[in-house]
Design a protein around this motif. Structure first.
Motif, PDB file in Angstrom:
ATOM      1  N   ILE A  56       0.671   3.898  12.181  1.00 12.26           N
ATOM      2  CA  ILE A  56       0.831   3.048  11.377  1.00 12.26           C
ATOM      3  C   ILE A  56      -0.489   3.058  10.412  1.00 12.26           C
ATOM      4  O   ILE A  56      -0.663   2.532   9.174  1.00 12.26           O
ATOM      5  CB  ILE A  56       0.899   1.389  11.549  1.00 12.26           C
ATOM      6  CG1 ILE A  56       0.178   1.092  12.505  1.00 12.26           C
ATOM      7  CG2 ILE A  56       2.566   1.577  12.220  1.00 12.26           C
ATOM      8  CD1 ILE A  56       0.163  -0.411  12.960  1.00 12.26           C
ATOM      9  N   LYS A 104      -2.792  -4.063  11.314  1.00 10.82           N
ATOM     10  CA  LYS A 104      -2.169  -2.952  10.512  1.00 10.82           C
ATOM     11  C   LYS A 104      -3.298  -2.107  10.263  1.00 10.82           C
ATOM     12  O   LYS A 104      -2.828  -0.674   9.824  1.00 10.82           O
ATOM     13  CB  LYS A 104      -1.549  -3.270   9.198  1.00 10.82           C
ATOM     14  CG  LYS A 104      -0.186  -4.329   9.095  1.00 10.82           C
ATOM     15  CD  LYS A 104       0.282  -4.487   8.006  1.00 10.82           C
ATOM     16  CE  LYS A 104       1.786  -5.022   8.239  1.00 10.82           C
ATOM     17  NZ  LYS A 104       2.198  -5.476   6.740  1.00 10.82           N
ATOM     18  N   LYS A 105      -4.520  -2.093  10.672  1.00  7.88           N
ATOM     19  CA  LYS A 105      -5.563  -0.999  10.312  1.00  7.88           C
ATOM     20  C   LYS A 105      -6.636  -1.315  11.232  1.00  7.88           C
ATOM     21  O   LYS A 105      -6.937  -2.417  11.958  1.00  7.88           O
ATOM     22  CB  LYS A 105      -5.901  -0.942   8.729  1.00  7.88           C
ATOM     23  CG  LYS A 105      -6.446  -2.155   8.505  1.00  7.88           C
ATOM     24  CD  LYS A 105      -6.925  -2.253   7.047  1.00  7.88           C
ATOM     25  CE  LYS A 105      -7.653  -3.289   6.327  1.00  7.88           C
ATOM     26  NZ  LYS A 105      -8.052  -3.288   4.901  1.00  7.88           N
TER      27      LYS A 105
END
Length: 564
Positions: free
Chosen positions: A397, A465-466
């Motif tokens: 992702i 997400k990061k």
């Protein structure tokens, strides 16, 4: 063939006569049936089940429950609701003793907030989810460090079970060290406002406790209980009862806490490259260059089963509390999640290059892996990228390219013997491999290492997400950063343990370094001053911007008016 699904429905139920005896339960007299036969991993006494289940294991708590229950039989039988209430009260009392300082203040609102926070964390941990945000509270830029070693060969791996750490090296040595405790001033409770206060980590070098070394001359002796070639990996159980090493000699050796060999396994057909314990148990996973993963039960010192699937040598493996593990297969560029109970596997395929505008190399080998929680994990590759994965997607992702930068390009005289070589024959600058990767389980902290000697800290973003950069772990002298890196050489392994309850006193990071990579004798770039050994970093809990000092969530203003 008759089975439960083919026999008549009337025969499925077992009728009970009025005079038939009801089977007695083991400990409690509760009439509420157990919801599950699968018991959770053993934890501290405060984690005792409050659901009314009767599957508690033997121990002091069970004996106490049995005594209380037997005492109640003489009078009035304890109901399931009363039992749940009693266990809940005991659970909350244990939490209150842990999170509230008896010598400090007794603020009811803060007491309530701390208990509520701990309850939320316990629920999240039981479900295998992230429940701690430590990245912003750790001072990675002002860490104290100590270098320790007892030989001159490359240290290939390190494992920690507080307060001990174990190192292994290519000269077949296994060493047990005791990491120094924090000084007394670190553990004292601050009772008055004092600006600029910061915990003082330990500075002393770890003390060597035990040492064993293999012998190459015993390579053909099957009865020899030691290594006969380089040791490549080490792991220790969470209770400190077992230490396991694996090496190039295809042997997997189980040792006790005093480094006495208990059992030698030789089922692998090639070098053992990775080891991981299932969290809270003595179940072990081993990875090998023979492309297999094997499962072992150290309580019985027995082999369990073998997992097949990788198309290249398995170079690293990781596991948490659930009965599953994740491995990476080097040049097959896959990470595989093995669900042991279901006997299935999920394949996550790499091979990307991150952002094309920044990355200069494709992923050729996936070399290391670490689990964040039961749903997310990270991998490191030879193109210098760190990828974030979730169980629900087959592609990463998020990919962070060139996490440790690139090496300077070769000079003309280094690339060719010609006087004026063409620029076309000079190789392009290469990214620095990610050679080691680890996390603090169930938190947002990620650490990585490379052959440049850098140990960098990363943070999982709030939206998960990061990956965000926190910077390199650096040491300071009198408040100023040192010019030389503390970990000089190829970072082959990183291990972490927490100081205090849930890292309230910071974390201890132990790094294995060497002049060459643990799986080979090559070295891409000469590192000035590279040393074979290990480095221990003491990372303190940093002060927050709002004035908190990181101890029990209290603030400077909370201590005003209190005496020393």
């Amino acid at each position: 063939m008759s089975s439960f699904f083919t026999i008549p429905g009337a025969q499925k139920k077992r009728k009970r006569t009025e005079n038939s005896e009801i089977p007695k339960k083991r400990f409690a007299t509760s009439k509420a049936p157990s919801k599950s036969n699968k018991a959770p991993p053993k934890k501290a006494q405060r984690d005792e089940s409050i659901s009314g289940s009767d599957s508690e294991s033997d121990g002091p708590a069970a004996e106490e429950d049995e005594a209380e229950t037997s005492g109640s039989e003489s009078g009035e039988e304890e109901t399931a609701a009363e039992r749940r209430l009693r266990l809940a009260e005991r659970y909350l009392e244990n939490i209150r003793e842990e999170v509230v300082d008896p010598e400090g203040f007794d603020a009811e609102d803060i007491d309530r907030d701390l208990i509520a926070e701990r309850l939320q964390e316990d629920v999240a941990e039981s479900k295998g989810r992230i429940y701690r945000t430590l990245a912003d509270e750790l001072d990675f830029k002002d860490a104290r460090h100590s270098l320790f070693r007892n030989n001159t060969e490359t240290v290939t791996a390190v494992a920690v079970c507080a307060p001990y750490t174990y190192t292994v090296s290519k000269d077949m040595a296994l060493t047990k060290w005791r990491i120094q405790d924090l000084p007394d001033e670190q553990l004292k409770v601050k009772k008055k406002k004092k600006k600029g206060w910061k915990p003082v980590p330990a500075k002393r070098v770890p003390e060597q406790v035990a040492y064993v070394r293999g012998d190459k001359r015993e390579a053909k002796n099957n009865a020899y209980q030691g290594h006969t070639d380089s040791i490549l990996c080490v792991a220790t159980s969470q209770d400190g009862k077992f230490v396991v090493t694996g090496g190039k000699d295809r042997r997997l050796i189980v040792w006790d806490a005093n480094l006495k060999p208990l059992r030698v396994f030789s089922q692998h057909r090639d070098a053992v490259t990775g080891l991981a314990f299932r969290r809270g148990t003595n179940q072990l996973y081993s990875a090998s260059k023979d492309r297999t993963i094997k499962i072992w039960s150290l309580d019985e010192l027995a082999y369990v089963e073998t997992l097949f699937g990788h198309q290249d040598e398995v170079v690293d493996i990781a596991a948490l509390a659930q009965e599953r593990c994740i491995s990476v297969g080097a040049r097959d560029r896959t990470a595989r999640l093995w669900k042991v109970v279901e006997e299935t596997q999920l394949v996550f395929r790499g091979g990307g290059s991150g952002k094309k505008s920044k990355s200069i190399a494709l992923e050729g080998s996936m070399d290391c892996v670490a689990m964040i929680d039961e749903e997310m994990f990270v991998t490191g590759s030879d193109n210098g990228s760190i990828s974030l994965w979730t169980m629900h997607k087959k592609k990463p992702i998020f990919t962070l390219p060139l996490a440790h930068g690139i090496d300077p390009p070769l000079k003309h005289d280094e690339a060719s013997a010609e006087a004026n070589p063409s620029l076309a024959i000079i190789p392009q600058a290469q990214p620095r491999w990610v050679t080691a990767l680890t996390t603090i389980p169930y938190s947002d902290v990620i650490l990585s290492g490379s052959w440049s000697g850098d140990v960098r800290a990363w943070k999982l973003s709030d939206d998960k997400k990061k990956i965000e950069e926190l910077g390199a772990i650096s040491s300071t002298v009198n408040g100023e950063e040192t010019e030389q890196k503390a970990a000089r050489g190829v970072v082959n392994s990183i291990s972490i343990f927490e100081r205090g309850d849930r890292a309230k006193d910071g974390i201890c990071v132990v790094v294995a370094t060497g002049k060459e990579h643990r799986l080979g004798s090559w070295q891409r770039k000469h590192i000035p001053g590279a040393k074979n050994g290990a480095v221990v970093f003491e990372v303190a809990r940093a002060s927050k911007e709002n004035g908190t000092n990181g101890v029990n969530g209290t603030t400077d203003t909370d201590f005003e008016g209190l005496e020393d």
